[in-house]
Design an enzyme around this catalytic site. Structure first.
Site, PDB file in Angstrom:
ATOM      1  N   ASP A   1       4.685  -6.513  10.334  1.00  0.00           N
ATOM      2  CA  ASP A   1       5.791  -6.169  11.232  1.00  0.00           C
ATOM      3  C   ASP A   1       5.780  -7.052  12.477  1.00  0.00           C
ATOM      4  O   ASP A   1       6.828  -7.480  12.955  1.00  0.00           O
ATOM      5  CB  ASP A   1       5.699  -4.705  11.643  1.00  0.00           C
ATOM      6  CG  ASP A   1       6.141  -3.758  10.535  1.00  0.00           C
ATOM      7  OD1 ASP A   1       6.810  -4.237   9.595  1.00  0.00           O
ATOM      8  OD2 ASP A   1       5.830  -2.565  10.607  1.00  0.00           O
TER       9      ASP A   1
ATOM     10  N   ARG B   1       0.840  -1.188   0.000  1.00  0.00           N
ATOM     11  CA  ARG B   1       0.000   0.000   0.000  1.00  0.00           C
ATOM     12  C   ARG B   1       0.872   1.234   0.000  1.00  0.00           C
ATOM     13  O   ARG B   1       1.706   1.421   0.891  1.00  0.00           O
ATOM     14  CB  ARG B   1      -0.909  -0.018   1.230  1.00  0.00           C
ATOM     15  CG  ARG B   1      -1.943   1.086   1.250  1.00  0.00           C
ATOM     16  CD  ARG B   1      -2.912   0.900   2.401  1.00  0.00           C
ATOM     17  NE  ARG B   1      -2.226   0.923   3.697  1.00  0.00           N
ATOM     18  CZ  ARG B   1      -2.855   0.830   4.852  1.00  0.00           C
ATOM     19  NH1 ARG B   1      -4.168   0.679   4.875  1.00  0.00           N
ATOM     20  NH2 ARG B   1      -2.180   0.872   5.983  1.00  0.00           N
TER      21      ARG B   1
ATOM     22  N   ASP C   1       0.591  -3.280  12.879  1.00  0.00           N
ATOM     23  CA  ASP C   1       0.940  -3.762  11.541  1.00  0.00           C
ATOM     24  C   ASP C   1       1.205  -5.260  11.632  1.00  0.00           C
ATOM     25  O   ASP C   1       2.190  -5.696  12.236  1.00  0.00           O
ATOM     26  CB  ASP C   1       2.182  -3.031  11.029  1.00  0.00           C
ATOM     27  CG  ASP C   1       2.496  -3.382   9.585  1.00  0.00           C
ATOM     28  OD1 ASP C   1       2.780  -4.567   9.309  1.00  0.00           O
ATOM     29  OD2 ASP C   1       2.472  -2.479   8.738  1.00  0.00           O
TER      30      ASP C   1
ATOM     31  N   THR D   1      -0.927   7.555  -1.059  1.00  0.00           N
ATOM     32  CA  THR D   1      -2.240   7.430  -1.698  1.00  0.00           C
ATOM     33  C   THR D   1      -3.108   6.358  -1.059  1.00  0.00           C
ATOM     34  O   THR D   1      -4.324   6.329  -1.283  1.00  0.00           O
ATOM     35  CB  THR D   1      -2.077   7.107  -3.185  1.00  0.00           C
ATOM     36  OG1 THR D   1      -1.498   5.789  -3.318  1.00  0.00           O
ATOM     37  CG2 THR D   1      -1.178   8.122  -3.866  1.00  0.00           C
TER      38      THR D   1
END
Length: 207
Positions: free
Chosen positions: A201, A102, A198, A106
Site C-alpha cells: 500500500d 494472504r 503495509d 486464515t
C-alpha cells in the site's frame, strides 16, 4: 541462516521508510535503494574468475563474475520494487514473478500467478518480498521455486518478524534470509511491529 545488514545507510533509509509521514514517491525510492544495498550483501558469495583484459596501460587478468547466472523473483506485488532496484546492479539477470496474497481470515497464502524463467534450475535465485511477516507466502514461494528446479535460493526482505523467520528456517533450512532489520513481533492482524505498515500500500499508494 539470517543475515541482518546493519550498515548505517541501510538503517537510516529503513527508518525513513518507517516514518508515517514518508510519502509514496519517497517510500518507493527508499525501498529500491535499500534493496540495492541488501543485494551487495546477498551477492557477496558470487563466483569470480580471472578474465584477460587490456587496460589503457597494459594487459592483465582481472576478476569478473562467473558461475551460475542470476534470477530475481518478485513476490507480487510489493517485491517488484525490490527487483527493479537490484536490476540496476545486475541488469543481465532474468526476472520472474510469483503472485501470492494472504487470506485475511486464515493468514495463509493463496496463489494466483506464477511466471519464471525457463532455465530457473540453472540460475542462482534471489527471491524478493519487503516484509517477512507470518512467513507463509515466502515459504510457499520458495517451495514453488524448488518444484520448478531452483537449487540455490536466497530470500531478501527489508523487514522480518521472528515468527516469519522461524517458518522459513523450519520449512527451508537451506535458504539464507537477508534482511535490513528483524523487528519485535507480529500483532494480532499479522502485521510486523513496529514495522512500517503495509509495504504494498505504501509503495503504490493504495491505502
Amino acid at each position: 541462516m539470517v543475515t541482518a545488514v546493519t550498515h548505517p545507510l541501510v538503517q537510516h533509509k529503513v527508518s525513513l521508510m518507517r516514518d508515517v509521514h514518508t510519502g509514496v514517491k519517497e517510500f518507493r525510492e527508499l525501498a529500491a535503494e535499500v534493496s540495492m544495498l541488501l543485494a551487495y550483501e546477498a551477492m557477496r558469495d558470487l563466483d569470480l574468475s580471472p578474465t584477460h583484459l587490456t587496460t589503457p596501460i597494459q594487459e592483465g587478468d582481472f576478476p569478473m563474475l562467473s558461475g551460475k547466472k542470476l534470477a530475481l523473483v518478485a513476490i507480487l506485488r510489493a517485491g517488484l520494487v525490490m527487483t527493479d532496484g537490484i536490476l540496476n546492479l545486475v541488469p543481465a539477470a532474468k526476472v520472474g514473478h510469483i503472485g501470492l496474497y494472504r487470506d485475511p481470515q486464515t493468514l495463509q497464502p493463496v496463489a494466483y500467478y506464477n511466471k519464471l524463467p525457463a532455465d530457473i534450475a540453472e540460475r542462482r535465485v534471489f527471491l524478493t518480498d519487503p516484509m517477512l511477516a507470518t512467513g507463509g507466502s515466502a515459504s510457499a514461494a520458495i517451495q514453488f521455486l524448488k518444484d520448478a528446479g531452483a537449487q540455490t535460493i536466497k530470500l531478501m526482505c527489508i523487514l522480518a518478524a521472528p515468527e516469519g523467520i522461524a517458518v522459513i528456517e523450519r520449512d527451508h533450512p537451506d535458504v539464507e534470509i537477508v534482511v535490513a532489520a528483524v523487528d519485535e513481533k507480529l500483532n494480532d492482524h499479522g502485521y510486523i511491529v513496529p514495522g512500517l505498515g503495509d509495504a504494498g500500500d505504501r509503495i503504490y499508494g493504495t491505502k
